[in-house]
Design a protein around this motif. Structure first.
Motif, PDB file in Angstrom:
ATOM      1  N   ALA A  30       0.834  -1.216   0.000  1.00 39.05           N
ATOM      2  CA  ALA A  30       0.000   0.000   0.000  1.00 39.05           C
ATOM      3  C   ALA A  30       0.864   1.258   0.000  1.00 39.05           C
ATOM      4  O   ALA A  30       0.542   2.236  -0.683  1.00 39.05           O
ATOM      5  N   GLU A  31       1.970   1.236   0.736  1.00 41.38           N
ATOM      6  CA  GLU A  31       2.871   2.396   0.774  1.00 41.38           C
ATOM      7  C   GLU A  31       3.574   2.584  -0.566  1.00 41.38           C
ATOM      8  O   GLU A  31       3.739   3.714  -1.032  1.00 41.38           O
ATOM      9  N   ILE A  32       3.985   1.484  -1.181  1.00 38.32           N
ATOM     10  CA  ILE A  32       4.634   1.569  -2.494  1.00 38.32           C
ATOM     11  C   ILE A  32       3.642   2.123  -3.519  1.00 38.32           C
ATOM     12  O   ILE A  32       3.973   3.018  -4.302  1.00 38.32           O
ATOM     13  N   LYS A  33       2.420   1.603  -3.491  1.00 38.25           N
ATOM     14  CA  LYS A  33       1.399   2.072  -4.428  1.00 38.25           C
ATOM     15  C   LYS A  33       1.119   3.555  -4.219  1.00 38.25           C
ATOM     16  O   LYS A  33       1.062   4.317  -5.197  1.00 38.25           O
ATOM     17  N   ALA A  34       0.985   3.979  -2.973  1.00 36.50           N
ATOM     18  CA  ALA A  34       0.716   5.390  -2.684  1.00 36.50           C
ATOM     19  C   ALA A  34       1.862   6.269  -3.179  1.00 36.50           C
ATOM     20  O   ALA A  34       1.628   7.357  -3.727  1.00 36.50           O
ATOM     21  N   TRP A  35       3.101   5.810  -3.007  1.00 35.70           N
ATOM     22  CA  TRP A  35       4.259   6.593  -3.463  1.00 35.70           C
ATOM     23  C   TRP A  35       4.234   6.742  -4.983  1.00 35.70           C
ATOM     24  O   TRP A  35       4.427   7.838  -5.506  1.00 35.70           O
ATOM     25  N   ILE A  36       3.999   5.636  -5.693  1.00 35.63           N
ATOM     26  CA  ILE A  36       3.992   5.681  -7.167  1.00 35.63           C
ATOM     27  C   ILE A  36       2.840   6.544  -7.673  1.00 35.63           C
ATOM     28  O   ILE A  36       3.015   7.353  -8.586  1.00 35.63           O
ATOM     29  N   VAL A  37       1.664   6.382  -7.079  1.00 38.12           N
ATOM     30  CA  VAL A  37       0.503   7.190  -7.487  1.00 38.12           C
ATOM     31  C   VAL A  37       0.799   8.670  -7.264  1.00 38.12           C
ATOM     32  O   VAL A  37       0.544   9.511  -8.136  1.00 38.12           O
ATOM     33  N   SER A  38       1.348   9.002  -6.119  1.00 39.58           N
ATOM     34  CA  SER A  38       1.682  10.396  -5.815  1.00 39.58           C
ATOM     35  C   SER A  38       2.723  10.939  -6.794  1.00 39.58           C
ATOM     36  O   SER A  38       2.606  12.061  -7.296  1.00 39.58           O
ATOM     37  N   TYR A  39       3.745  10.145  -7.071  1.00 35.99           N
ATOM     38  CA  TYR A  39       4.801  10.549  -7.996  1.00 35.99           C
ATOM     39  C   TYR A  39       4.218  10.819  -9.380  1.00 35.99           C
ATOM     40  O   TYR A  39       4.496  11.842  -9.994  1.00 35.99           O
ATOM     41  N   LEU A  40       3.403   9.875  -9.868  1.00 37.16           N
ATOM     42  CA  LEU A  40       2.810  10.013 -11.194  1.00 37.16           C
ATOM     43  C   LEU A  40       1.851  11.201 -11.251  1.00 37.16           C
ATOM     44  O   LEU A  40       1.842  11.952 -12.230  1.00 37.16           O
ATOM     45  N   ALA A  41       1.069  11.392 -10.192  1.00 31.87           N
ATOM     46  CA  ALA A  41       0.144  12.531 -10.142  1.00 31.87           C
ATOM     47  C   ALA A  41       0.915  13.849 -10.196  1.00 31.87           C
ATOM     48  O   ALA A  41       0.521  14.769 -10.925  1.00 31.87           O
ATOM     49  N   ASP A  42       2.015  13.939  -9.451  1.00 32.57           N
ATOM     50  CA  ASP A  42       2.846  15.147  -9.491  1.00 32.57           C
ATOM     51  C   ASP A  42       3.425  15.374 -10.885  1.00 32.57           C
ATOM     52  O   ASP A  42       3.423  16.489 -11.396  1.00 32.57           O
ATOM     53  N   LEU A  43       3.907  14.303 -11.489  1.00 29.88           N
ATOM     54  CA  LEU A  43       4.506  14.388 -12.821  1.00 29.88           C
ATOM     55  C   LEU A  43       3.488  14.850 -13.862  1.00 29.88           C
ATOM     56  O   LEU A  43       3.791  15.669 -14.723  1.00 29.88           O
ATOM     57  N   LEU A  44       2.269  14.337 -13.749  1.00 27.84           N
ATOM     58  CA  LEU A  44       1.222  14.653 -14.726  1.00 27.84           C
ATOM     59  C   LEU A  44       0.409  15.893 -14.356  1.00 27.84           C
ATOM     60  O   LEU A  44      -0.449  16.323 -15.123  1.00 27.84           O
ATOM     61  N   GLU A  45       0.669  16.407 -13.153  1.00 30.35           N
ATOM     62  CA  GLU A  45      -0.057  17.570 -12.626  1.00 30.35           C
ATOM     63  C   GLU A  45      -1.555  17.306 -12.565  1.00 30.35           C
ATOM     64  O   GLU A  45      -2.373  18.083 -13.059  1.00 30.35           O
ATOM     65  N   VAL A  46      -1.901  16.154 -11.966  1.00 32.21           N
ATOM     66  CA  VAL A  46      -3.300  15.780 -11.738  1.00 32.21           C
ATOM     67  C   VAL A  46      -3.446  15.367 -10.274  1.00 32.21           C
ATOM     68  O   VAL A  46      -2.454  15.134  -9.576  1.00 32.21           O
ATOM     69  N   ALA A  47      -4.672  15.243  -9.824  1.00 31.78           N
ATOM     70  CA  ALA A  47      -4.936  14.767  -8.469  1.00 31.78           C
ATOM     71  C   ALA A  47      -4.637  13.270  -8.402  1.00 31.78           C
ATOM     72  O   ALA A  47      -4.885  12.548  -9.375  1.00 31.78           O
ATOM     73  N   PRO A  48      -4.112  12.788  -7.270  1.00 32.73           N
ATOM     74  CA  PRO A  48      -3.833  11.353  -7.139  1.00 32.73           C
ATOM     75  C   PRO A  48      -5.061  10.475  -7.419  1.00 32.73           C
ATOM     76  O   PRO A  48      -4.918   9.363  -7.942  1.00 32.73           O
ATOM     77  N   GLU A  49      -6.245  10.981  -7.120  1.00 30.85           N
ATOM     78  CA  GLU A  49      -7.469  10.208  -7.361  1.00 30.85           C
ATOM     79  C   GLU A  49      -7.703   9.948  -8.852  1.00 30.85           C
ATOM     80  O   GLU A  49      -8.455   9.053  -9.220  1.00 30.85           O
ATOM     81  N   GLU A  50      -7.067  10.743  -9.702  1.00 33.48           N
ATOM     82  CA  GLU A  50      -7.240  10.593 -11.151  1.00 33.48           C
ATOM     83  C   GLU A  50      -6.308   9.538 -11.747  1.00 33.48           C
ATOM     84  O   GLU A  50      -6.424   9.212 -12.927  1.00 33.48           O
ATOM     85  N   VAL A  51      -5.397   9.016 -10.951  1.00 31.55           N
ATOM     86  CA  VAL A  51      -4.456   8.006 -11.447  1.00 31.55           C
ATOM     87  C   VAL A  51      -5.070   6.629 -11.233  1.00 31.55           C
ATOM     88  O   VAL A  51      -5.378   6.238 -10.111  1.00 31.55           O
ATOM     89  N   ASP A  52      -5.261   5.912 -12.331  1.00 36.89           N
ATOM     90  CA  ASP A  52      -5.824   4.558 -12.292  1.00 36.89           C
ATOM     91  C   ASP A  52      -4.669   3.557 -12.291  1.00 36.89           C
ATOM     92  O   ASP A  52      -3.865   3.534 -13.230  1.00 36.89           O
ATOM     93  N   VAL A  53      -4.594   2.736 -11.248  1.00 37.79           N
ATOM     94  CA  VAL A  53      -3.458   1.813 -11.102  1.00 37.79           C
ATOM     95  C   VAL A  53      -3.493   0.654 -12.102  1.00 37.79           C
ATOM     96  O   VAL A  53      -2.519  -0.091 -12.194  1.00 37.79           O
ATOM     97  N   THR A  54      -4.577   0.523 -12.848  1.00 43.36           N
ATOM     98  CA  THR A  54      -4.682  -0.568 -13.820  1.00 43.36           C
ATOM     99  C   THR A  54      -4.363  -0.132 -15.250  1.00 43.36           C
ATOM    100  O   THR A  54      -4.300  -0.956 -16.150  1.00 43.36           O
ATOM    101  N   ILE A  55      -4.149   1.169 -15.450  1.00 44.25           N
ATOM    102  CA  ILE A  55      -3.828   1.693 -16.783  1.00 44.25           C
ATOM    103  C   ILE A  55      -2.315   1.628 -16.996  1.00 44.25           C
ATOM    104  O   ILE A  55      -1.545   2.032 -16.122  1.00 44.25           O
TER     105      ILE A  55
END
Length: 105
Positions: A30-55
């Motif tokens: 869960a911590e690894i997933k949260a880190w990656i989601v946060s990183y990707l959201a920052d990179l894409l300049e979107v909210a973490p809720e907009e990052v789909d872990v299955t895409i």
């Protein structure tokens, strides 16, 4: 003019080095997933809720340099070597997290 106390610097250096050398607790999936989601959201300049872990990562427009940057920063955060090609072998956040958490434990 400020004077530095050598004893203070020695104590500070020892504290910093013991913190660096202290064993790091292995993060949970869960911590690894949260880190990656946060990183990707920052990179894409979107909210973490907009990052789909299955895409797949490539659907988010990550090129090879972004993939290398992500794996390098992930490696620094984990304190564990992460092969830059893992994003091609495990193309979604979900699959990457499963792989990393299985190998870290």
């Amino acid at each position: 003019m400020e004077m530095q106390n050598p004893e203070l610097n020695t104590t500070s250096t020892l504290s910093e080095s013991s913190t660096i050398n202290a064993p790091k607790q292995v993060p949970t999936a869960a911590e690894i997933k949260a880190w990656i989601v946060s990183y990707l959201a920052d990179l894409l300049e979107v909210a973490p809720e907009e990052v789909d872990v299955t895409i797949p990562f490539d659907r988010y427009g990550l090129d090879s340099s972004a993939a290398v940057g992500l794996t390098g920063d992930l490696q620094d955060w984990l304190g564990y070597e992460v092969d830059p090609t893992l994003l091609y072998d495990y193309p979604t956040i979900e699959s990457l997290v499963q792989h990393l958490s299985a190998n870290l434990n």
